[in-house]
Scaffold this motif. Structure first.
Motif, short mmCIF file in Angstrom:
data_model
loop_
_atom_site.label_atom_id
_atom_site.label_comp_id
_atom_site.label_asym_id
_atom_site.label_seq_id
_atom_site.Cartn_x
_atom_site.Cartn_y
_atom_site.Cartn_z
N THR A 333 5.46 11.42 0.68
CA THR A 333 6.61 11.95 -0.02
C THR A 333 6.82 10.38 -0.38
OG1 THR A 333 8.39 11.22 1.57
CG2 THR A 333 7.91 13.99 0.75
N SER A 334 6.73 9.51 -0.60
CA SER A 334 7.75 8.25 -1.29
C SER A 334 6.46 6.84 -0.89
CB SER A 334 8.70 7.40 -0.35
OG SER A 334 9.80 8.56 0.10
N PRO A 335 5.77 7.22 -2.55
CA PRO A 335 5.18 5.38 -2.54
C PRO A 335 5.23 4.52 -2.68
CG PRO A 335 5.78 6.71 -4.76
CD PRO A 335 6.08 7.63 -4.26
N TYR A 336 5.01 3.21 -2.33
CA TYR A 336 5.52 2.12 -2.49
C TYR A 336 5.87 1.77 -4.09
CZ TYR A 336 5.14 -0.08 2.48
OH TYR A 336 4.82 -0.48 3.60
N VAL A 337 6.82 1.44 -4.43
CA VAL A 337 7.05 0.73 -5.94
C VAL A 337 7.35 -0.83 -5.40
CG1 VAL A 337 9.58 0.92 -5.42
CG2 VAL A 337 8.75 1.29 -7.68
N ILE A 338 7.03 -2.11 -6.21
CA ILE A 338 7.12 -3.39 -7.06
C ILE A 338 9.24 -3.03 -7.52
CG2 ILE A 338 6.68 -5.94 -7.41
CD1 ILE A 338 3.66 -4.16 -6.61
N GLN A 339 9.60 -3.32 -7.40
CA GLN A 339 11.09 -3.03 -7.93
C GLN A 339 11.38 -4.75 -9.01
OE1 GLN A 339 13.58 -1.22 -5.09
NE2 GLN A 339 14.61 -0.54 -7.21
N LEU A 340 11.25 -4.38 -10.78
CA LEU A 340 10.92 -5.74 -10.67
C LEU A 340 12.74 -5.91 -12.37
CD1 LEU A 340 7.65 -5.68 -12.90
CD2 LEU A 340 8.06 -7.30 -10.42
N ASN A 341 13.53 -6.73 -11.67
CA ASN A 341 14.76 -7.11 -12.47
C ASN A 341 14.80 -7.54 -13.53
OD1 ASN A 341 17.41 -7.31 -11.94
ND2 ASN A 341 17.36 -8.59 -10.51
N THR A 342 14.69 -6.33 -13.89
CA THR A 342 14.62 -7.03 -15.71
C THR A 342 16.45 -7.93 -15.95
OG1 THR A 342 15.69 -4.80 -16.64
CG2 THR A 342 13.77 -4.92 -15.88
#
Length: 590
Positions: A333-342
Motif C-alpha cells: 500500500t505504501s511506496p517509499y517517498v523522498i520528501q523535499l522540504n520546499t
C-alpha cells in the motif's frame, strides 16, 4: 444518505542493545514460504482458547512508544496499531473481505451514517460494552475522548475542520468536571464549548461529529486515528495523566499489566470483553528489539512468537525457509517517498528538487536491494490500496546527465537525508547516497528512531526525508494529506501565501493550490470523483518536483507455526506501513 459500514471503494533493553547483524535486503513481496512443518493460510483448523504470545517489534518503528497509549497524547498511534487494538479494540477495524479487498467493519460501533449534505457523521455504538473497569462505553465516553484528542495537540490527532456553529447540549456537572480535569491547563472554556458543539452525544449510544466540509475518507481513517481508541474516563480520573498513559483502560480484548515505554508491554485477557469467547489468548506481550536481525534471532531462540513488519527481504527469505516459521507478506500500500522540504534551502529552489528526481534511480534500488520484486510507483499509493496510479504523465525519471547539469548550475548541492532507523530504510538511504553522489550531490544520512523523526519533522528544520507515502486510503493515516498538506507537521510542501507556519495558515483560513487539490480528494464520497482528484494531486506533486516516489513498502509478518489470526497468517492491507493485527482473534495451537 445512509450507508452501512462498507468502504466504497529490562530484558528488552538487553535485546535492544544487541548488535545488528549485517546484510542487505531484498524484496518484500513474495511469501517466502512456510517452514517445513508450517501450516499455510487457511490450513490452521478451528481456533482454540488459551496460551500466551510474545510479539517482537522493531524499536525503530512500532517498538517505539515514548508517549504511551493515552489516545489524546500518544504520537505513535499509526505505528502502534497492534498495541492500541489490543488495549482499546476500536470503533472500526480494517479487515479483508471475501474478495480479498480491504473493508472497514464496525467493531465497537454498530453502524454509521452521513447526513444528506455529508457534513455530519453519526455513529451508533453497540449497547452493553463496558471498559475493563466496569464503566460503560457510551456516547458521553466517546465525546469525552474526542474532545481531549482535539485539545491536547498530539501529532496523531486528525486534521479535520469541525463545525462549531451548532448549539452545544448540556451535560451533567459530573461529566463536565471529568472532562475539564482531563484537558490541558491552557484550554479555554470557549474552546471546550466549541468542541462540544462539534461533537455531541445524541443519546446514550449515539454520537455525531459535525464538519465544515465533506470528508470522503473520514471513516476510512478511523483505524489509524486516535478517534478509534476510546478510553475510560473513570480510569483516567483515578490514575491521572502520567500514570494513565502507561496503564490506560479501554474496552479492548486485553488489559495492561505492565508497560515500560518503548521496551515491553504486558497484557492479560479482558474477561469482560464484549465478544463472546474472545480473545483466545490468555496473555499477550509486545517486546521492542533492535531491528529485524535481532528480532529473528530472538524468534529462533524462543524469545518471541511473532515479528511484526519485517522489511529486510534477506531475513524474510531466511525466515520463510526456516522450519517452524512462515513469512507472510501484506498487500503493498505504501511506496517509499523522498520528501523535499520546499520551505528552506536547498529545496526552496525547484532546480535542486529536479536534480534529486533525475539523480534518483529507484529501479536500480529495486533490482539491487529488492531483487526486482518490489512494486514500483510514481505516486503515493500501491496496488493493495485504493486509487492506485503506478505511472504519472511527465514524471521525471532517472537521468544522470540532467542531474549533473542541474547541480553544476546550482554551484553544488549539499543535502541531509533523514529516515527512520530501521534496516530497510537505512539501506535505501545508503543506496540513494551513492546515486546522488554520482551526480555531484554531497549527502549525509541522519537515521533516527521514530520518536526523534517525529520531533524533527515538527521543528520544520529538515531538508529531505525518506519515508513511506501511502495508506490503504490515500488520505488516511500517514497518507498524502499528512505528507503534503501545508498544515501538517509532517509536510515540506509550500505554505500558503501569507502564512509563516501551518498553524497560522489554519488560523487565517489560508490554503495553497495543493491544499485545495487535497481538499477536493475528500470533498466527495464518490469513488470516481475521488480517483480523478488523486490523479490531479499526483500530477501536481510530480510537476512541482516535491517528492520522488519509489518502491512500494510491503513488510512481512514472521509467524511461528501454530500461531494464527487476522493480520498474521491472514493478510490485511496495511493501514499505513505495517498491517494491523486483530489480536482478539489471534490464537495458537495447543
Amino acid at each position: 444518505m445512509s450507508r452501512t459500514a462498507k468502504h466504497t471503494t529490562t530484558t528488552g533493553r538487553v535485546m535492544r542493545a544487541a548488535a545488528m547483524a549485517a546484510g542487505l535486503l531484498l524484496a518484500v513481496t513474495a511469501c517466502a514460504g512456510g517452514g517445513a512443518a508450517g501450516e499455510g493460510p487457511g490450513e490452521a483448523g478451528d481456533p482454540v482458547a488459551g496460551g500466551d504470545l510474545t510479539v517482537l517489534l522493531d524499536a525503530g518503528f512500532s517498538g517505539d512508544w515514548p508517549t504511551g497509549f493515552d489516545p489524546a497524547t500518544s504520537n505513535g498511534v499509526g505505528a502502534n496499531l497492534g498495541q492500541n487494538a489490543a488495549i482499546f479494540g476500536g470503533l472500526f477495524t480494517l479487515e479483508t473481505n471475501d474478495a480479498g479487498e480491504g473493508e472497514i467493519v464496525p467493531n465497537q460501533a454498530e453502524s454509521y451514517e452521513f447526513s444528506d449534505d455529508g457534513l455530519v457523521l453519526t455513529i451508533k455504538l453497540r449497547e452493553g460494552i463496558e471498559f475493563s473497569d466496569g464503566t460503560p462505553l457510551n456516547a458521553e465516553a466517546v465525546v469525552w475522548n474526542w474532545v481531549r484528542i482535539f485539545s491536547w495537540g498530539s501529532t496523531s490527532a486528525p486534521t479535520i475542520r469541525l463545525d462549531d456553529t451548532r448549539p452545544a447540549p448540556e451535560y451533567s456537572p459530573e461529566f463536565m468536571e471529568s472532562l475539564t480535569n482531563a484537558l490541558p491547563d491552557d484550554i479555554t472554556e470557549e474552546e471546550v464549548n466549541s468542541r462540544l458543539s462539534s461533537i455531541q452525544a445524541v443519546d446514550e449510544y449515539t454520537v455525531d461529529i459535525a464538519l465544515t466540509v465533506v470528508n470522503g475518507a473520514f471513516v476510512n481513517t478511523f483505524p489509524t486515528s486516535p478517534l478509534n481508541n476510546i478510553a475510560s474516563p473513570a480510569a483516567y480520573a483515578e490514575q491521572g495523566h502520567e500514570q494513565f498513559k502507561l496503564t490506560p483502560v479501554g474496552a479492548g480484548p486485553f488489559t495492561v499489566v505492565n508497560n515500560t515505554l518503548s521496551d515491553r508491554l504486558d497484557l492479560t485477557r479482558n474477561d469482560a470483553y464484549f465478544k463472546e469467547g474472545l480473545p483466545y489468548l490468555d496473555n499477550l506481550s509486545f517486546q521492542a528489539v533492535a531491528g529485524g536481525q535481532v528480532g529473528f534471532q530472538a524468534l529462533q531462540a524462543g524469545q518471541g512468537d511473532v515479528f511484526e513488519g519485517l522489511s529486510d527481504t534477506t531475513l524474510i527469505e531466511q525466515a520463510g525457509n526456516t522450519p517452524g516459521f512462515q513469512a507472510v507478506p501484506g498487500p503493498a500500500t505504501s511506496p517509499y517517498v523522498i520528501q523535499l522540504n520546499t520551505r528552506q534551502a536547498p529545496f526552496d529552489d525547484k532546480r535542486a528538487r529536479e536534480a534529486i528526481y533525475y539523480a534518483t534511480n529507484f529501479e536500480a534500488i529495486n533490482e539491487g536491494l529488492f531483487g526486482g520484486q518490489a512494486e514500483m510507483s510514481q505516486s503515493f499509493t500501491a496496488s493493495g490500496g485504493l486509487f492506485h496510479m503506478p505511472e504519472i504523465e511527465g514524471y521525471r525519471t532517472y537521468d544522470l546527465e540532467k542531474a549533473k547539469a542541474l547541480v553544476e548550475e546550482l554551484g553544488g548541492l549539499t543535502v541531509e537525508l533523514g529516515t527512520t532507523d530501521i534496516t530497510t530504510a537505512r539501506s535505501v538511504t545508503t543506496a540513494l547516497q551513492t546515486q546522488w553522489q554520482e551526480a555531484g550531490i554531497d549527502v549525509t544520512i541522519d537515521a533516527k528512531p521514530l520518536g526523534d523523526v517525529i520531533t524533527k519533522f515538527t521543528t520544520g528544520d529538515w531538508e529531505s526525508m525518506l519515508q513511506t507515502a501511502g495508506a490503504w486510503d490515500p488520505s488516511a493515516g500517514i497518507g498524502v494529506q499528512v505528507r503534503f498538506g501545508s498544515s501538517s507537521p509532517f509536510s515540506g510542501a509550500p505554505l500558503p501565501e501569507g502564512a509563516s507556519s501551518g498553524e497560522e495558515a489554519v488560523q487565517l483560513g489560508l490554503t495553497s493550490e495543493l491544499d485545495d487539490l487535497l481538499a477536493a480528494s475528500v470533498a466527495t464520497i464518490d469513488p470516481e470523483e475521488r480517483a480523478a482528484a488523486y490523479e490531479a494531486i499526483a500530477t501536481y506533486i510530480s510537476d512541482e518536483a516535491y517528492a520522488p516516489f519509489g518502491t512500494a513498502f510491503t513488510p512481512s509478518q514472521i509467524v511461528r507455526d501454530g500461531v494464527h489470526g487476522p493480520g498474521l497468517d491472514e493478510p490485511i492491507p496495511a493501514l499505513s506501513v505495517n498491517q494491523g493485527v486483530l489480536y482478539d482473534r489471534v490464537w495458537r495451537a495447543q
